[in-house]
Design a protein around this motif. Structure first.
Motif, short mmCIF file in Angstrom:
data_model
loop_
_atom_site.label_atom_id
_atom_site.label_comp_id
_atom_site.label_asym_id
_atom_site.label_seq_id
_atom_site.Cartn_x
_atom_site.Cartn_y
_atom_site.Cartn_z
N SER A 142 0.82 -1.21 0.00
CA SER A 142 0.00 0.00 0.00
C SER A 142 0.86 1.26 0.00
O SER A 142 0.41 2.31 -0.44
CB SER A 142 -0.93 0.00 1.23
OG SER A 142 -1.85 -1.06 1.16
N ASN A 182 -5.05 -6.94 -2.35
CA ASN A 182 -4.48 -6.41 -1.12
C ASN A 182 -5.50 -6.34 0.01
O ASN A 182 -5.33 -6.93 1.08
CB ASN A 182 -3.88 -5.02 -1.41
CG ASN A 182 -3.30 -4.35 -0.19
OD1 ASN A 182 -4.01 -4.02 0.75
ND2 ASN A 182 -2.00 -4.11 -0.22
N THR A 183 -6.59 -5.61 -0.20
CA THR A 183 -7.59 -5.43 0.86
C THR A 183 -8.29 -6.74 1.18
O THR A 183 -8.65 -7.00 2.34
CB THR A 183 -8.63 -4.37 0.44
OG1 THR A 183 -7.94 -3.17 0.05
CG2 THR A 183 -9.58 -4.05 1.58
N THR A 212 -8.59 -8.42 4.83
CA THR A 212 -9.91 -8.74 5.37
C THR A 212 -10.02 -10.23 5.70
O THR A 212 -10.65 -10.61 6.70
CB THR A 212 -11.00 -8.35 4.37
OG1 THR A 212 -10.85 -6.96 4.02
CG2 THR A 212 -12.39 -8.54 4.95
N ILE A 229 -7.83 -2.41 8.34
CA ILE A 229 -7.98 -1.62 7.10
C ILE A 229 -7.49 -0.20 7.33
O ILE A 229 -6.86 0.40 6.44
CB ILE A 229 -9.45 -1.64 6.63
CG1 ILE A 229 -9.80 -3.04 6.11
CG2 ILE A 229 -9.68 -0.60 5.53
CD1 ILE A 229 -11.25 -3.21 5.71
N ASN A 276 -3.82 -0.27 7.01
CA ASN A 276 -3.46 -0.47 5.61
C ASN A 276 -3.63 0.83 4.82
O ASN A 276 -2.78 1.19 3.99
CB ASN A 276 -4.32 -1.57 5.00
CG ASN A 276 -3.73 -2.15 3.73
OD1 ASN A 276 -2.51 -2.26 3.59
ND2 ASN A 276 -4.58 -2.51 2.78
N SER A 299 -10.80 5.20 5.28
CA SER A 299 -10.81 3.95 6.06
C SER A 299 -12.23 3.47 6.37
O SER A 299 -12.54 2.30 6.13
CB SER A 299 -10.01 4.13 7.36
OG SER A 299 -8.66 4.40 7.08
N THR A 347 -13.96 2.18 3.13
CA THR A 347 -13.43 0.89 2.69
C THR A 347 -13.92 -0.23 3.60
O THR A 347 -14.30 -1.32 3.14
CB THR A 347 -11.89 0.91 2.67
OG1 THR A 347 -11.45 1.95 1.80
CG2 THR A 347 -11.33 -0.42 2.18
N SER A 348 -13.94 0.02 4.91
CA SER A 348 -14.44 -0.97 5.86
C SER A 348 -15.91 -1.30 5.60
O SER A 348 -16.32 -2.46 5.67
CB SER A 348 -14.26 -0.44 7.29
OG SER A 348 -14.68 -1.41 8.24
N SER A 380 -12.74 -6.21 -3.04
CA SER A 380 -11.44 -5.54 -3.02
C SER A 380 -11.13 -4.95 -4.39
O SER A 380 -10.61 -3.83 -4.51
CB SER A 380 -10.35 -6.54 -2.62
OG SER A 380 -9.08 -5.93 -2.62
#
Length: 454
Positions: free
Chosen positions: A15, A115-116, A120, A132, A135, A366, A369-370, A385
């Protein structure tokens, strides 16, 4: 099962890499332009060629990752990015550099789309927001290091040195991930891969993103329109597909997923080009060196890094939508202050603007994305993702497209020089006004993601 914190550390390095590379290259653009004797529009393609491929390819790779292994796709992407990065450093013409940047984006898309999902998958739901958040913080650390370290390297060793740094990091991540992550996450029973759907998606996205970046040329207007039609047709056929490359039902039946992605798209469309615009403004209009420009621009990502970690933890306890919507409102305020930028603007005023923008972006990213990753089942984490990456990179491409469109209208293909500084400055308030209007739509999408205002 490898240590989840070790997995997070490796993903955080990843990242860090891409935003560092992107923001560093923005700082180096005037030097690249001088070496290859190119104008502002051609110069922008050093950035946009990378964004183009990272916008087009994450969804197909996200589907492949769900089916055949997220870690496997991640490692392959790391190696492709490393090879293309070496090609960038060795480029002898602007054409080779832009081509290598496109391939770099292909490898980046494989990393972004996994990546994400890997983070997760490795963490339990009650720790997802914190993981997250960390990240995302790494993204902003990359953005923070880029202006200062990138400016120093560009000024001291030349722009090619930026790519050697990224090459070393990419190789380290690929080798270490292969050695330490012995497990993988994928569907228990892989489905047939929808090649026709993937091809239509890639072709349509490429036409739209490439066409949009070249407006107002009539050929590019046609391409952008054809891309929109192609995406519409793609959605139609994927609805009835037994094994879709993108389960579009997530967009129609999962309001939280759909509106969170829309908010992300708009957010990146309103913020990404700010660094590009201000880098040109500070070096051409204010006459600053790449290093001094970096010292000023580093303020925004530092605030992003600080705020993103905090907002990620808060999103485990409080409504992610409310926190993200607040962030978009703060961004809107920062953009409003940039409307008053002129050749005599003090560094203190610009610093205040960057502090506000960095805080707002950190508050938004953040939790949003969460919310996206928490809105889907485990089997769809790869595609979720990939959608996060697609919204981010498509938004960034739209942002750059808006900025370069206005430069094209006011300056054309000419190099930025004292003769057209006034014309360049005329583009700034128009660009920021468009970004403010888009931000208002983003705030609406964020507030209504659950079907009612939060």
């Amino acid at each position: 099962m490898p240590n989840k914190n070790l997995i997070l550390a490796l993903m955080m390095i990843t990242s860090f890499i891409t935003p560092f590379m992107g923001a560093s290259v923005n700082i180096a653009l005037p030097q690249i332009g001088a070496e290859f004797s190119i104008g502002a529009l051609t110069m922008s393609w050093v950035t946009m060629s990378f964004l183009l491929s990272t916008a087009v390819f994450p969804v197909p790779f996200g589907k492949l990752a769900d089916q055949y292994g997220r870690v496997r796709i991640f490692i392959i992407g790391s190696l492709i990015l490393a090879a293309a990065t070496l090609a960038c450093a060795l480029s002898t013409s602007i054409g080779l550099l832009i081509t290598a940047r496109f391939v770099q984006g292909l490898g980046g898309a494989m990393m972004f789309s996994t990546n994400t999902a890997i983070v997760t998958s490795a963490f339990p739901p009650q720790e997802r927001g914190k993981a997250i958040g960390l990240n995302v913080t790494a993204v902003y650390l990359g953005l923070s290091a880029a202006p200062v370290l990138g400016g120093f390297l560009t000024q001291t060793f030349g722009w090619r040195s930026l790519f050697y740094i990224v090459l070393a990091l990419a190789l380290f991540v690929a080798i270490t991930t292969k050695l330490v992550i012995r497990t993988d996450w994928k569907q228990e029973y892989p489905q047939p891969f929808d090649r026709k759907g993937a091809f239509l998606y890639i072709l349509s996205m490429f036409a739209f993103v490439y066409g949009f970046s070249g407006l107002p040329d009539w050929t590019n207007i046609f391409l952008a329109f054809a891309g929109i039609l192609g995406i519409g047709y793609f959605v139609t056929i994927e609805k009835s597909s037994s094994f879709p490359v993108l389960d579009v039902k997530l967009l129609f039946n999962n309001r939280l997923f759909a509106f969170s992605n829309l908010a992300a798209l708009i957010n990146y469309a309103t913020t990404y080009a700010i660094t590009f615009i201000l880098s040109l403004y500070l070096q051409y209009i204010k006459g600053l060196s790449p290093a001094d420009t970096g010292i000023i621009l580093v303020i925004q990502p530092i605030l992003m890094a600080i705020t993103a970690s905090l907002s990620g933890r808060l999103s485990d306890k409080y409504s992610p939508g409310l926190i993200a919507s607040t962030g978009l409102g703060v961004i809107c305020l920062g953009l409003g202050l940039l409307l008053f930028l002129d050749s005599g603007t003090s560094h203190a005023y610009l610093t205040v603007c960057l502090v506000i923008l960095g805080t707002g972006f950190g508050l938004f990213s953040s939790p949003n994305t969460s919310a996206i990753m928490g809105s889907v089942e485990k089997k769809d984490l790869g595609i979720a993702s990939a959608m996060v990456a697609t919204m981010r990179n498509t938004g960034q491409m739209i942002s750059m497209g808006i900025a370069t469109l206005l430069i094209h209208i006011f300056i054309g293909q000419a190099k930025i020089s004292p003769a057209n500084y006034d014309r360049f400055m005329e583009t700034l308030p128009i660009t920021f006004s468009i970004f403010i209007a888009l931000s208002m739509v983003g705030i609406w999408a964020s507030l209504t993601r659950n079907g009612k205002k939060i």
